[in-house]
Design a protein around this motif. Sequence first.
Motif, PDB file in Angstrom:
ATOM      1  N   ASP A 182       0.847  -1.193   0.000  1.00 57.96           N
ATOM      2  CA  ASP A 182       0.000   0.000   0.000  1.00 57.96           C
ATOM      3  C   ASP A 182       0.877   1.235   0.000  1.00 57.96           C
ATOM      4  O   ASP A 182       1.700   1.428   0.910  1.00 57.96           O
ATOM      5  CB  ASP A 182      -0.910   0.027   1.228  1.00 57.96           C
ATOM      6  CG  ASP A 182      -1.930  -1.106   1.224  1.00 57.96           C
ATOM      7  OD1 ASP A 182      -1.992  -1.838   0.221  1.00 57.96           O
ATOM      8  OD2 ASP A 182      -2.650  -1.259   2.234  1.00 57.96           O
ATOM      9  N   VAL A 183       0.688   2.082  -1.017  1.00 59.39           N
ATOM     10  CA  VAL A 183       1.389   3.360  -1.082  1.00 59.39           C
ATOM     11  C   VAL A 183       0.323   4.450  -1.009  1.00 59.39           C
ATOM     12  O   VAL A 183      -0.483   4.601  -1.929  1.00 59.39           O
ATOM     13  CB  VAL A 183       2.219   3.494  -2.374  1.00 59.39           C
ATOM     14  CG1 VAL A 183       2.853   4.879  -2.453  1.00 59.39           C
ATOM     15  CG2 VAL A 183       3.297   2.422  -2.430  1.00 59.39           C
ATOM     16  N   ASN A 184       0.300   5.190   0.089  1.00 63.20           N
ATOM     17  CA  ASN A 184      -0.714   6.223   0.319  1.00 63.20           C
ATOM     18  C   ASN A 184      -0.135   7.593   0.047  1.00 63.20           C
ATOM     19  O   ASN A 184       0.897   7.970   0.624  1.00 63.20           O
ATOM     20  CB  ASN A 184      -1.219   6.138   1.760  1.00 63.20           C
ATOM     21  CG  ASN A 184      -1.827   4.781   2.082  1.00 63.20           C
ATOM     22  OD1 ASN A 184      -2.598   4.249   1.296  1.00 63.20           O
ATOM     23  ND2 ASN A 184      -1.467   4.224   3.230  1.00 63.20           N
ATOM     24  N   GLY A 243      11.323  -3.274  -1.369  1.00 60.16           N
ATOM     25  CA  GLY A 243      11.865  -2.652  -2.574  1.00 60.16           C
ATOM     26  C   GLY A 243      10.785  -1.970  -3.390  1.00 60.16           C
ATOM     27  O   GLY A 243      10.951  -0.827  -3.858  1.00 60.16           O
ATOM     28  N   VAL A 244       9.661  -2.637  -3.570  1.00 61.77           N
ATOM     29  CA  VAL A 244       8.539  -2.051  -4.312  1.00 61.77           C
ATOM     30  C   VAL A 244       7.992  -0.840  -3.563  1.00 61.77           C
ATOM     31  O   VAL A 244       7.724   0.213  -4.164  1.00 61.77           O
ATOM     32  CB  VAL A 244       7.434  -3.108  -4.534  1.00 61.77           C
ATOM     33  CG1 VAL A 244       6.174  -2.458  -5.100  1.00 61.77           C
ATOM     34  CG2 VAL A 244       7.929  -4.206  -5.460  1.00 61.77           C
ATOM     35  N   GLU A 250       8.966   6.832  -4.224  1.00 59.69           N
ATOM     36  CA  GLU A 250       9.859   7.850  -4.782  1.00 59.69           C
ATOM     37  C   GLU A 250       9.468   8.193  -6.220  1.00 59.69           C
ATOM     38  O   GLU A 250       9.447   9.373  -6.608  1.00 59.69           O
ATOM     39  CB  GLU A 250      11.305   7.341  -4.737  1.00 59.69           C
ATOM     40  CG  GLU A 250      12.320   8.328  -5.279  1.00 59.69           C
ATOM     41  CD  GLU A 250      13.738   7.814  -5.165  1.00 59.69           C
ATOM     42  OE1 GLU A 250      14.641   8.450  -5.754  1.00 59.69           O
ATOM     43  OE2 GLU A 250      13.950   6.781  -4.501  1.00 59.69           O
ATOM     44  N   GLN A 251       9.142   7.191  -7.024  1.00 61.31           N
ATOM     45  CA  GLN A 251       8.746   7.447  -8.409  1.00 61.31           C
ATOM     46  C   GLN A 251       7.455   8.247  -8.486  1.00 61.31           C
ATOM     47  O   GLN A 251       7.284   9.087  -9.380  1.00 61.31           O
ATOM     48  CB  GLN A 251       8.586   6.117  -9.145  1.00 61.31           C
ATOM     49  CG  GLN A 251       9.885   5.349  -9.334  1.00 61.31           C
ATOM     50  CD  GLN A 251       9.654   3.925  -9.818  1.00 61.31           C
ATOM     51  OE1 GLN A 251       8.570   3.573 -10.263  1.00 61.31           O
ATOM     52  NE2 GLN A 251      10.678   3.082  -9.702  1.00 61.31           N
ATOM     53  N   ASP A 257       5.516  15.623  -9.533  1.00 61.30           N
ATOM     54  CA  ASP A 257       6.202  16.899  -9.739  1.00 61.30           C
ATOM     55  C   ASP A 257       6.312  17.215 -11.230  1.00 61.30           C
ATOM     56  O   ASP A 257       6.116  18.366 -11.642  1.00 61.30           O
ATOM     57  CB  ASP A 257       7.601  16.856  -9.114  1.00 61.30           C
ATOM     58  CG  ASP A 257       7.550  16.868  -7.595  1.00 61.30           C
ATOM     59  OD1 ASP A 257       6.488  17.194  -7.036  1.00 61.30           O
ATOM     60  OD2 ASP A 257       8.582  16.541  -6.969  1.00 61.30           O
ATOM     61  N   ALA A 258       6.628  16.197 -12.037  1.00 60.51           N
ATOM     62  CA  ALA A 258       6.804  16.418 -13.475  1.00 60.51           C
ATOM     63  C   ALA A 258       5.498  16.800 -14.164  1.00 60.51           C
ATOM     64  O   ALA A 258       5.505  17.539 -15.161  1.00 60.51           O
ATOM     65  CB  ALA A 258       7.390  15.166 -14.122  1.00 60.51           C
TER      66      ALA A 258
END
Length: 283
Positions: A182-184, A243-244, A250-251, A257-258
Amino acid sequence: MEEMMEKLKGLEEAWLPLVIEYGSQFLLALLTLAVGWWVIGRLISALHKLMQKRNVEPTLHGFVCSLAGIALKVLLLVSVAGMVGIETTSFIAVLGAAGLAVGLALQGSLANFAGGALILFLRPFRAGEYIEAQGVAGTVDSIQIFNTILKTPDNKTVIVPNGSLSNGNIINYSRQATRRVDVNIGIDYGDDVKQARSILLGLAAADSRVLKDPEAVVWLVSLGDNSVNLSLRMWAKTEDFWGVFWDIQEQAKEAFDAQGITIPFPQRTLHMVAQPAAESAAE
């Protein structure tokens, strides 16, 4: 000479029945001891093979076999002593009292021993697995009879008593082959939710460590005070979890931002109200 022969004959008549009676008991006791010792050896060997067949931890089945062998041999010796006429009631009472005293003195250690036996037999975790229990987390280095040794991610050694470990909650992070990652991330209220969802799903699809089944999803989980909170949920192999997690996080920051998507942070706006000059002078 004849008088001596008569005395010897009298002794023979007096002791011969006793020798026959007690000699036969002694021989029977020796036979029982030999046969019993052999039977105990066979039973312990069968127990050893059974525990090996059941894949019981080597530490546990070695200890259990030794303990069972000692207990059976003590019982055999007490039985043989009774067969030759030795009073065993007092001896058993002394053993019982000694066992009670030792048990009371070592009740904490005995609880840890019982917990270690349960852990080694039931195997809620194994050496090399990452667990969380009793307020600590780490990789299991070894499982001993009284304690379990954990190594924390920063290489600290934690010794956890098996008694409390076997009676508490245990979270095993390594038992399953896959885990959900889970990436929140929160975005600004003015940003496009669909665009952010597309970016996150694209990052998951581009990472070969992320499993295709189940497929990754992005949910809007809450509307916070400062942000719209999204959760990217994807599945990966257990060994790839961290790792994921770190890489996708970070990605996501770089991709947002991009493409002009803002990740807000808590902030406070102060409004300064100017007072009229007359009120200022009156004060």
